[in-house]
Design an enzyme around this catalytic site. Structure first.
Site, PDB file in Angstrom:
ATOM      1  N   SER A  15       0.840  -1.209   0.000  1.00  0.00           N
ATOM      2  CA  SER A  15       0.000   0.000   0.000  1.00  0.00           C
ATOM      3  C   SER A  15       0.871   1.254   0.000  1.00  0.00           C
ATOM      4  CB  SER A  15      -0.943   0.008   1.219  1.00  0.00           C
ATOM      5  OG  SER A  15      -0.197   0.142   2.403  1.00  0.00           O
ATOM      6  N   SER A 132      10.876  10.123   8.014  1.00  0.00           N
ATOM      7  CA  SER A 132       9.727  11.015   8.121  1.00  0.00           C
ATOM      8  C   SER A 132      10.265  12.383   8.499  1.00  0.00           C
ATOM      9  CB  SER A 132       8.782  10.533   9.214  1.00  0.00           C
ATOM     10  OG  SER A 132       7.902  11.574   9.601  1.00  0.00           O
ATOM     11  N   TYR A 145       7.682   7.500  17.478  1.00  0.00           N
ATOM     12  CA  TYR A 145       7.771   7.440  16.006  1.00  0.00           C
ATOM     13  C   TYR A 145       8.904   8.341  15.511  1.00  0.00           C
ATOM     14  CZ  TYR A 145       6.259   7.899  11.109  1.00  0.00           C
ATOM     15  OH  TYR A 145       6.202   7.915   9.739  1.00  0.00           O
ATOM     16  N   LYS A 149      12.463   7.338  13.392  1.00  0.00           N
ATOM     17  CA  LYS A 149      12.833   7.890  12.087  1.00  0.00           C
ATOM     18  C   LYS A 149      14.163   8.638  12.156  1.00  0.00           C
ATOM     19  CE  LYS A 149       9.342   6.245   9.794  1.00  0.00           C
ATOM     20  NZ  LYS A 149       9.574   5.166   8.816  1.00  0.00           N
ATOM     21  N   THR A 180      -1.894   8.660   2.296  1.00  0.00           N
ATOM     22  CA  THR A 180      -1.900   7.202   2.100  1.00  0.00           C
ATOM     23  C   THR A 180      -2.909   6.500   3.000  1.00  0.00           C
ATOM     24  OG1 THR A 180      -0.251   6.809   3.812  1.00  0.00           O
ATOM     25  CG2 THR A 180       0.586   7.202   1.592  1.00  0.00           C
TER      26      THR A 180
HETATM   27  N1  NAP Z   1       1.928   8.612   4.919  1.00  0.00           N
HETATM   28  C1  NAP Z   1       2.644   9.566   5.459  1.00  0.00           C
HETATM   29  O1  NAP Z   1       2.147  10.707   5.670  1.00  0.00           O
HETATM   30  C2  NAP Z   1       4.076   9.332   5.840  1.00  0.00           C
HETATM   31  C3  NAP Z   1       4.828  10.439   6.250  1.00  0.00           C
HETATM   32  C4  NAP Z   1       6.148  10.261   6.599  1.00  0.00           C
HETATM   33  C5  NAP Z   1       6.714   9.008   6.552  1.00  0.00           C
HETATM   34  N2  NAP Z   1       5.987   7.925   6.162  1.00  0.00           N
HETATM   35  C6  NAP Z   1       6.650   6.618   6.156  1.00  0.00           C
HETATM   36  O2  NAP Z   1       6.517   6.049   4.873  1.00  0.00           O
HETATM   37  C7  NAP Z   1       6.478   4.630   4.981  1.00  0.00           C
HETATM   38  C8  NAP Z   1       5.249   4.103   4.262  1.00  0.00           C
HETATM   39  O3  NAP Z   1       4.108   4.723   4.822  1.00  0.00           O
HETATM   40  P1  NAP Z   1       2.671   4.650   4.148  1.00  0.00           P
HETATM   41  O4  NAP Z   1       1.968   5.888   4.498  1.00  0.00           O
HETATM   42  O5  NAP Z   1       2.801   4.237   2.743  1.00  0.00           O
HETATM   43  O6  NAP Z   1       2.047   3.488   5.062  1.00  0.00           O
HETATM   44  P2  NAP Z   1       1.069   2.271   4.759  1.00  0.00           P
HETATM   45  O7  NAP Z   1       0.219   2.557   3.566  1.00  0.00           O
HETATM   46  O8  NAP Z   1       0.418   1.937   6.054  1.00  0.00           O
HETATM   47  O9  NAP Z   1       2.090   1.120   4.365  1.00  0.00           O
HETATM   48  C9  NAP Z   1       2.894   0.519   5.330  1.00  0.00           C
HETATM   49  C10 NAP Z   1       3.508  -0.727   4.732  1.00  0.00           C
HETATM   50  O10 NAP Z   1       4.305  -1.334   5.760  1.00  0.00           O
HETATM   51  C11 NAP Z   1       4.011  -2.710   5.798  1.00  0.00           C
HETATM   52  N3  NAP Z   1       4.140  -3.210   7.163  1.00  0.00           N
HETATM   53  C12 NAP Z   1       3.409  -2.862   8.249  1.00  0.00           C
HETATM   54  N4  NAP Z   1       3.802  -3.542   9.330  1.00  0.00           N
HETATM   55  C13 NAP Z   1       4.815  -4.348   8.908  1.00  0.00           C
HETATM   56  C14 NAP Z   1       5.649  -5.301   9.548  1.00  0.00           C
HETATM   57  N5  NAP Z   1       5.488  -5.617  10.853  1.00  0.00           N
HETATM   58  N6  NAP Z   1       6.599  -5.923   8.825  1.00  0.00           N
HETATM   59  C15 NAP Z   1       6.771  -5.636   7.510  1.00  0.00           C
HETATM   60  N7  NAP Z   1       6.003  -4.773   6.826  1.00  0.00           N
HETATM   61  C16 NAP Z   1       5.048  -4.128   7.528  1.00  0.00           C
HETATM   62  C17 NAP Z   1       2.581  -2.844   5.303  1.00  0.00           C
HETATM   63  O11 NAP Z   1       2.449  -4.101   4.651  1.00  0.00           O
HETATM   64  P3  NAP Z   1       1.488  -5.301   5.143  1.00  0.00           P
HETATM   65  O12 NAP Z   1       0.410  -4.713   5.996  1.00  0.00           O
HETATM   66  O13 NAP Z   1       0.979  -5.855   3.842  1.00  0.00           O
HETATM   67  O14 NAP Z   1       2.411  -6.219   5.864  1.00  0.00           O
HETATM   68  C18 NAP Z   1       2.461  -1.721   4.289  1.00  0.00           C
HETATM   69  O15 NAP Z   1       2.785  -2.180   2.996  1.00  0.00           O
HETATM   70  C19 NAP Z   1       6.483   4.312   6.479  1.00  0.00           C
HETATM   71  O16 NAP Z   1       7.788   4.002   6.884  1.00  0.00           O
HETATM   72  C20 NAP Z   1       6.031   5.618   7.110  1.00  0.00           C
HETATM   73  O17 NAP Z   1       6.506   5.765   8.418  1.00  0.00           O
HETATM   74  C21 NAP Z   1       4.668   8.073   5.794  1.00  0.00           C
END
Ligand code: NAP
Length: 270
Positions: A15, A132, A145, A149, A180
């Site tokens: 995702s 992040s 969190y 990071k 997301t």
């Molecule tokens: N969205 C934002 O605003 C934002 C901002 C700053 C940083 N980030 C960072 O960007 C990255 C992706 O975020 P996103 O928003 O795309 O999140 P997301 O849509 O929730 O995706 C998270 C992914 O991590 C995987 N995951 C969760 N728990 C896991 C585990 N225990 N072992 C292995 N894989 C695991 C999930 O896969 P499954 O559930 O299929 O295992 C999913 O594919 C993260 O590191 C997040 O901290 C996001």
């Protein structure tokens, strides 16, 4: 890198940013291995054509070991999988903090250690840590969190020049608010009757509203691909949430002013 076919591993490709990144590398013609805790359960709509999905749970050492053992040569590792967590420091359960560090820091570090020697031998490699902006701009109720990071970025920044003479570059990307739906999956910890209930509620409401106004994961993926394609990736890329302005302002303003600005932008008077 676009000219040759590389093997790219994207963790958390089911995702959000991981899915968009896997799609961007697959579109360039690379072999992409995407991970999920349950690859068989990744919905058809979330499956990117050409991406091979494999099982990986970054909170489970046995799962990491299995994944690494079955992995052949890897040219590019995108450490993207992660979890968002919130709660007042005084009330965050120890096991929750430990699990978060396992997923957001120790797991990605273990994967990185596993692929670096092969990259070095082959004279090419790229490792991208998806951090992040909270790692650079910590805010109240996000201590665990933000700390994970910052730790991930620091591993990358400190180790970059160990491997760069061999053609292997480690870099970090710090996304701001990205749309997301991550906020729906954020784990929250607050005690019943907590003295932080009102402020925590205010902050969460602002964060959830801001996420809906965030940039698309595809824009983050574009930055990740550009970093990987660079001959000399920078130590840090930031994208979303007015990142260039935020980093410029931080260089000028005293830290005490900056922390008040961040708090007030999220509904907290200090
Ligand atoms: N969205 C934002 O605003 C934002 C901002 C700053 C940083 N980030 C960072 O960007 C990255 C992706 O975020 P996103 O928003 O795309 O999140 P997301 O849509 O929730 O995706 C998270 C992914 O991590 C995987 N995951 C969760 N728990 C896991 C585990 N225990 N072992 C292995 N894989 C695991 C999930 O896969 P499954 O559930 O299929 O295992 C999913 O594919 C993260 O590191 C997040 O901290 C996001």
């Amino acid at each position: 890198m676009s000219n040759s076919t590389r093997t790219v591993v994207v963790t958390g490709a089911s995702s959000g940013i991981g899915k968009a990144t896997a799609a961007a590398f697959a579109a360039q013609g690379h072999k992409v291995i995407g991970t999920s805790r349950n690859p068989d359960k990744v919905a058809a709509a979330d499956r990117v054509p050409g991406v091979e999905y494999r099982a990986l749970d970054l909170t489970d050492n046995a799962s990491i070991e299995r994944f690494v053992t079955e992995l052949g040569a890897v040219d590019v590792l995108i450490n993207n999988a992660g979890e968002s967590q919130a709660g007042p420091l005084a009330e965050l359960p120890g096991p929750a903090i430990e699990r978060l560090f396992h997923l957001n820091v120790f797991g990605p570090v273990a994967l990185t250690q596993a692929v670096l020697p092969g990259m070095r031998e082959r004279g090419y490699g790229r490792v991208v840590m998806v951090g992040s902006m909270l790692g650079s701009f910590p805010m109240p109720y996000r201590s665990s969190y933000a700390a994970t990071k910052a730790a991930l970025r620091t591993f990358a920044t400190a180790a970059r020049f160990e491997e760069s003479p061999f053609g292997v570059w480690i870099t970090s990307i710090e996304p701001g608010q990205i749309d997301t739906g991550l906020s729906e999956r954020r784990t929250k910890y607050i005690d019943e009757g907590s003295p932080h209930t009102t402020d925590f509620g205010k902050l969460m409401a602002v964060l959830d509203a801001k996420m809906g106004q965030g940039i698309t994961p595809e824009k983050v993926a574009k930055t990740i691909v550009a970093a990987v394609d660079s001959d000399r990736p920078r130590p840090l890329y930031a994208v979303g949430s007015n990142a260039p302005l935020m980093f410029a302002v931080r260089r000028i303003l005293p830290r005490t002013v900056m922390e008040r600005l961040i708090a007030s932008a999220h509904g907290l008077k200090r």
